[in-house]
Design a protein around this motif. Sequence first.
Motif, PDB file in Angstrom:
ATOM      1  N   LEU A 237      10.785   1.388   3.110  1.00 16.34           N
ATOM      2  CA  LEU A 237      11.315   2.576   2.477  1.00 16.34           C
ATOM      3  C   LEU A 237      12.839   2.612   2.593  1.00 16.34           C
ATOM      4  O   LEU A 237      13.436   1.930   3.437  1.00 16.34           O
ATOM      5  CB  LEU A 237      10.687   3.837   3.060  1.00 16.34           C
ATOM      6  N   PRO A 238      13.503   3.388   1.730  1.00 10.64           N
ATOM      7  CA  PRO A 238      14.968   3.435   1.765  1.00 10.64           C
ATOM      8  C   PRO A 238      15.469   4.115   3.034  1.00 10.64           C
ATOM      9  O   PRO A 238      14.814   5.010   3.575  1.00 10.64           O
ATOM     10  CB  PRO A 238      15.330   4.244   0.515  1.00 10.64           C
ATOM     11  N   THR A 239      16.621   3.692   3.508  1.00  4.46           N
ATOM     12  CA  THR A 239      17.158   4.240   4.760  1.00  4.46           C
ATOM     13  C   THR A 239      17.437   5.728   4.666  1.00  4.46           C
ATOM     14  O   THR A 239      17.499   6.406   5.693  1.00  4.46           O
ATOM     15  CB  THR A 239      18.448   3.500   5.153  1.00  4.46           C
ATOM     16  N   GLU A 240      17.601   6.253   3.459  1.00  7.08           N
ATOM     17  CA  GLU A 240      17.885   7.687   3.316  1.00  7.08           C
ATOM     18  C   GLU A 240      16.639   8.550   3.443  1.00  7.08           C
ATOM     19  O   GLU A 240      16.730   9.776   3.475  1.00  7.08           O
ATOM     20  CB  GLU A 240      18.526   7.965   1.954  1.00  7.08           C
TER      21      GLU A 240
ATOM     22  N   MET B 125      10.622  14.690   0.407  1.00  6.75           N
ATOM     23  CA  MET B 125      10.925  14.034  -0.865  1.00  6.75           C
ATOM     24  C   MET B 125       9.725  13.210  -1.305  1.00  6.75           C
ATOM     25  O   MET B 125       9.041  12.603  -0.496  1.00  6.75           O
ATOM     26  CB  MET B 125      12.165  13.150  -0.713  1.00  6.75           C
ATOM     27  N   HIS B 126       9.461  13.203  -2.598  1.00 11.07           N
ATOM     28  CA  HIS B 126       8.302  12.508  -3.134  1.00 11.07           C
ATOM     29  C   HIS B 126       8.753  11.260  -3.878  1.00 11.07           C
ATOM     30  O   HIS B 126       9.457  11.339  -4.881  1.00 11.07           O
ATOM     31  CB  HIS B 126       7.511  13.429  -4.054  1.00 11.07           C
ATOM     32  N   TYR B 127       8.351  10.105  -3.364  1.00 16.45           N
ATOM     33  CA  TYR B 127       8.714   8.826  -3.958  1.00 16.45           C
ATOM     34  C   TYR B 127       7.488   8.187  -4.609  1.00 16.45           C
ATOM     35  O   TYR B 127       6.360   8.354  -4.125  1.00 16.45           O
ATOM     36  CB  TYR B 127       9.222   7.864  -2.887  1.00 16.45           C
ATOM     37  N   PRO B 128       7.689   7.404  -5.674  1.00 14.69           N
ATOM     38  CA  PRO B 128       6.596   6.532  -6.125  1.00 14.69           C
ATOM     39  C   PRO B 128       6.179   5.630  -4.974  1.00 14.69           C
ATOM     40  O   PRO B 128       7.033   5.132  -4.226  1.00 14.69           O
ATOM     41  CB  PRO B 128       7.232   5.729  -7.268  1.00 14.69           C
ATOM     42  N   THR B 129       4.875   5.433  -4.807  1.00 13.94           N
ATOM     43  CA  THR B 129       4.379   4.693  -3.653  1.00 13.94           C
ATOM     44  C   THR B 129       3.359   3.648  -4.088  1.00 13.94           C
ATOM     45  O   THR B 129       2.477   3.926  -4.898  1.00 13.94           O
ATOM     46  CB  THR B 129       3.736   5.649  -2.628  1.00 13.94           C
ATOM     47  N   LEU B 130       3.497   2.453  -3.529  1.00 16.42           N
ATOM     48  CA  LEU B 130       2.587   1.342  -3.809  1.00 16.42           C
ATOM     49  C   LEU B 130       1.888   0.937  -2.527  1.00 16.42           C
ATOM     50  O   LEU B 130       2.533   0.681  -1.506  1.00 16.42           O
ATOM     51  CB  LEU B 130       3.364   0.151  -4.358  1.00 16.42           C
ATOM     52  N   LEU B 131       0.558   0.865  -2.554  1.00 13.78           N
ATOM     53  CA  LEU B 131      -0.215   0.292  -1.451  1.00 13.78           C
ATOM     54  C   LEU B 131      -0.495  -1.164  -1.789  1.00 13.78           C
ATOM     55  O   LEU B 131      -0.972  -1.472  -2.883  1.00 13.78           O
ATOM     56  CB  LEU B 131      -1.511   1.055  -1.234  1.00 13.78           C
ATOM     57  N   LEU B 132      -0.197  -2.047  -0.845  1.00 21.42           N
ATOM     58  CA  LEU B 132      -0.264  -3.481  -1.092  1.00 21.42           C
ATOM     59  C   LEU B 132      -1.215  -4.149  -0.119  1.00 21.42           C
ATOM     60  O   LEU B 132      -1.052  -4.032   1.103  1.00 21.42           O
ATOM     61  CB  LEU B 132       1.137  -4.076  -0.946  1.00 21.42           C
TER      62      LEU B 132
ATOM     63  N   PHE C 223     -11.374   2.922   4.767  1.00 25.75           N
ATOM     64  CA  PHE C 223     -10.154   2.893   5.562  1.00 25.75           C
ATOM     65  C   PHE C 223      -8.935   3.227   4.707  1.00 25.75           C
ATOM     66  O   PHE C 223      -8.070   4.012   5.106  1.00 25.75           O
ATOM     67  CB  PHE C 223      -9.962   1.524   6.215  1.00 25.75           C
ATOM     68  N   ILE C 224      -8.854   2.643   3.515  1.00 27.66           N
ATOM     69  CA  ILE C 224      -7.719   2.913   2.627  1.00 27.66           C
ATOM     70  C   ILE C 224      -7.682   4.392   2.250  1.00 27.66           C
ATOM     71  O   ILE C 224      -6.610   5.017   2.226  1.00 27.66           O
ATOM     72  CB  ILE C 224      -7.794   2.032   1.367  1.00 27.66           C
ATOM     73  N   ARG C 225      -8.820   4.981   1.966  1.00 26.57           N
ATOM     74  CA  ARG C 225      -8.862   6.411   1.641  1.00 26.57           C
ATOM     75  C   ARG C 225      -8.322   7.242   2.793  1.00 26.57           C
ATOM     76  O   ARG C 225      -7.507   8.157   2.602  1.00 26.57           O
ATOM     77  CB  ARG C 225     -10.294   6.846   1.305  1.00 26.57           C
ATOM     78  N   ARG C 226      -8.736   6.919   4.007  1.00 27.40           N
ATOM     79  CA  ARG C 226      -8.268   7.659   5.180  1.00 27.40           C
ATOM     80  C   ARG C 226      -6.775   7.419   5.424  1.00 27.40           C
ATOM     81  O   ARG C 226      -6.045   8.346   5.799  1.00 27.40           O
ATOM     82  CB  ARG C 226      -9.076   7.253   6.407  1.00 27.40           C
ATOM     83  N   LEU C 227      -6.346   6.178   5.224  1.00 30.05           N
ATOM     84  CA  LEU C 227      -4.936   5.862   5.416  1.00 30.05           C
ATOM     85  C   LEU C 227      -4.068   6.655   4.439  1.00 30.05           C
ATOM     86  O   LEU C 227      -3.041   7.222   4.833  1.00 30.05           O
ATOM     87  CB  LEU C 227      -4.716   4.363   5.208  1.00 30.05           C
ATOM     88  N   VAL C 228      -4.466   6.688   3.173  1.00 30.08           N
ATOM     89  CA  VAL C 228      -3.705   7.444   2.176  1.00 30.08           C
ATOM     90  C   VAL C 228      -3.654   8.923   2.551  1.00 30.08           C
ATOM     91  O   VAL C 228      -2.601   9.563   2.449  1.00 30.08           O
ATOM     92  CB  VAL C 228      -4.313   7.246   0.774  1.00 30.08           C
ATOM     93  N   ASN C 229      -4.768   9.457   2.991  1.00 31.03           N
ATOM     94  CA  ASN C 229      -4.812  10.859   3.391  1.00 31.03           C
ATOM     95  C   ASN C 229      -3.857  11.131   4.548  1.00 31.03           C
ATOM     96  O   ASN C 229      -3.127  12.133   4.558  1.00 31.03           O
ATOM     97  CB  ASN C 229      -6.241  11.245   3.773  1.00 31.03           C
ATOM     98  N   TYR C 230      -3.847  10.232   5.519  1.00 32.12           N
ATOM     99  CA  TYR C 230      -2.941  10.370   6.662  1.00 32.12           C
ATOM    100  C   TYR C 230      -1.471  10.293   6.232  1.00 32.12           C
ATOM    101  O   TYR C 230      -0.643  11.118   6.623  1.00 32.12           O
ATOM    102  CB  TYR C 230      -3.249   9.285   7.691  1.00 32.12           C
ATOM    103  N   LEU C 231      -1.145   9.301   5.404  1.00 36.13           N
ATOM    104  CA  LEU C 231       0.230   9.129   4.971  1.00 36.13           C
ATOM    105  C   LEU C 231       0.688  10.284   4.078  1.00 36.13           C
ATOM    106  O   LEU C 231       1.866  10.680   4.108  1.00 36.13           O
ATOM    107  CB  LEU C 231       0.389   7.805   4.221  1.00 36.13           C
ATOM    108  N   ARG C 232      -0.221  10.828   3.312  1.00 35.00           N
ATOM    109  CA  ARG C 232       0.114  11.982   2.472  1.00 35.00           C
ATOM    110  C   ARG C 232       0.462  13.188   3.343  1.00 35.00           C
ATOM    111  O   ARG C 232       1.438  13.902   3.078  1.00 35.00           O
ATOM    112  CB  ARG C 232      -1.065  12.305   1.556  1.00 35.00           C
ATOM    113  N   ASN C 233      -0.332  13.413   4.374  1.00 41.21           N
ATOM    114  CA  ASN C 233      -0.119  14.587   5.218  1.00 41.21           C
ATOM    115  C   ASN C 233       1.096  14.455   6.123  1.00 41.21           C
ATOM    116  O   ASN C 233       1.820  15.426   6.350  1.00 41.21           O
ATOM    117  CB  ASN C 233      -1.365  14.847   6.069  1.00 41.21           C
ATOM    118  N   ARG C 234       1.318  13.232   6.643  1.00 41.53           N
ATOM    119  CA  ARG C 234       2.384  13.072   7.626  1.00 41.53           C
ATOM    120  C   ARG C 234       3.729  12.703   7.009  1.00 41.53           C
ATOM    121  O   ARG C 234       4.768  13.163   7.477  1.00 41.53           O
ATOM    122  CB  ARG C 234       1.977  12.012   8.659  1.00 41.53           C
ATOM    123  N   TYR C 235       3.705  11.854   5.969  1.00 44.79           N
ATOM    124  CA  TYR C 235       4.964  11.334   5.423  1.00 44.79           C
ATOM    125  C   TYR C 235       5.222  11.738   3.969  1.00 44.79           C
ATOM    126  O   TYR C 235       6.248  11.381   3.399  1.00 44.79           O
ATOM    127  CB  TYR C 235       4.970   9.804   5.506  1.00 44.79           C
TER     128      TYR C 235
END
Length: 281
Positions: free
Chosen positions: A44-47, A54-61, A123-135
């Motif tokens: 992610l960008p240093t800023e 802030m809401h950024y376009p996000t790619l899961l890889l 796992f991916i569903r849970r990970l996305v949910n976690y990242l949505r809530n926290r970050y």
Amino acid sequence: MLLRIPDSFFTSKKKQIFNDHLMIYNLTIRSRVLARKVKVDIYLPTEYDKREKMHYPTLLLNDGQDAEMLKLQKTLTHSYKSGDEKMIVVAVRANENRLWEYGTAGIPDYEGRGDRALSYSEFIRRLVNYLRNRYHFFTDQSYSSIAGFSLGGLSALDIAWNYDNIFSKVGVFSGSFWWRSKAFEEQNPDADRIMHHIIEHSQRERNLQFWFEAGTKDETSDRNNNGIIDAIDDTLDLIKSLKAKGYSDNDIRYIQIEGGEHNFNTWSEVFPEFLEWCIRN
């Protein structure tokens, strides 16, 4: 520090500043659904400051362990430095369970490979949910994408198909669309391809856009002897299946790389174009 977080996750985090433009969060997640630790690298960008929401376009890889061969750091640094709209990349590292966790959820291939793909999808569903809530990642479905390479590409398409309420775009580089429910039979060489069957027998069209890449030197196999290698044949047949479900050329991008091979040398060359497509479409 080890933190308790929702949805049966435990995680630790390290932060590293890669350069003036790029920083990386290295997460170690103890996942109950996979019964193992999973390493996830977030570029992610240093800023970035999660307090600002802030809401950024996000790619899961998928196959995040290969980020260096993909030249991901170089590509993102150039993108962040250019001042264009910035995309965050969540790279999930695979381990020795890759052949069992990638595939089609609930439908292993004829040799039993992919028998944990359903758990990986969860796992991916849970990970996305976690990242949505926290970050605040993946907060806007229209700017949420998933991608992968080879077998990881098959996994990415299957996850996107099952979770089109999370992702709106999917990228597949040299996808393993040969994935079969029965062993190869010469009299019907193109039968029993699992992903094709899933799409063709789905009851509804998904709200998705698709990016496919294949190289003319992905392989040499031509099981139906039509003069087209299987990697290209399987991808083109999958696109036909999608169009039969109602998708148009506006929904599907296909890039065929002359001389392109089944490796990160080829995939890294076209990856920046894929990122641009994710942001602009």
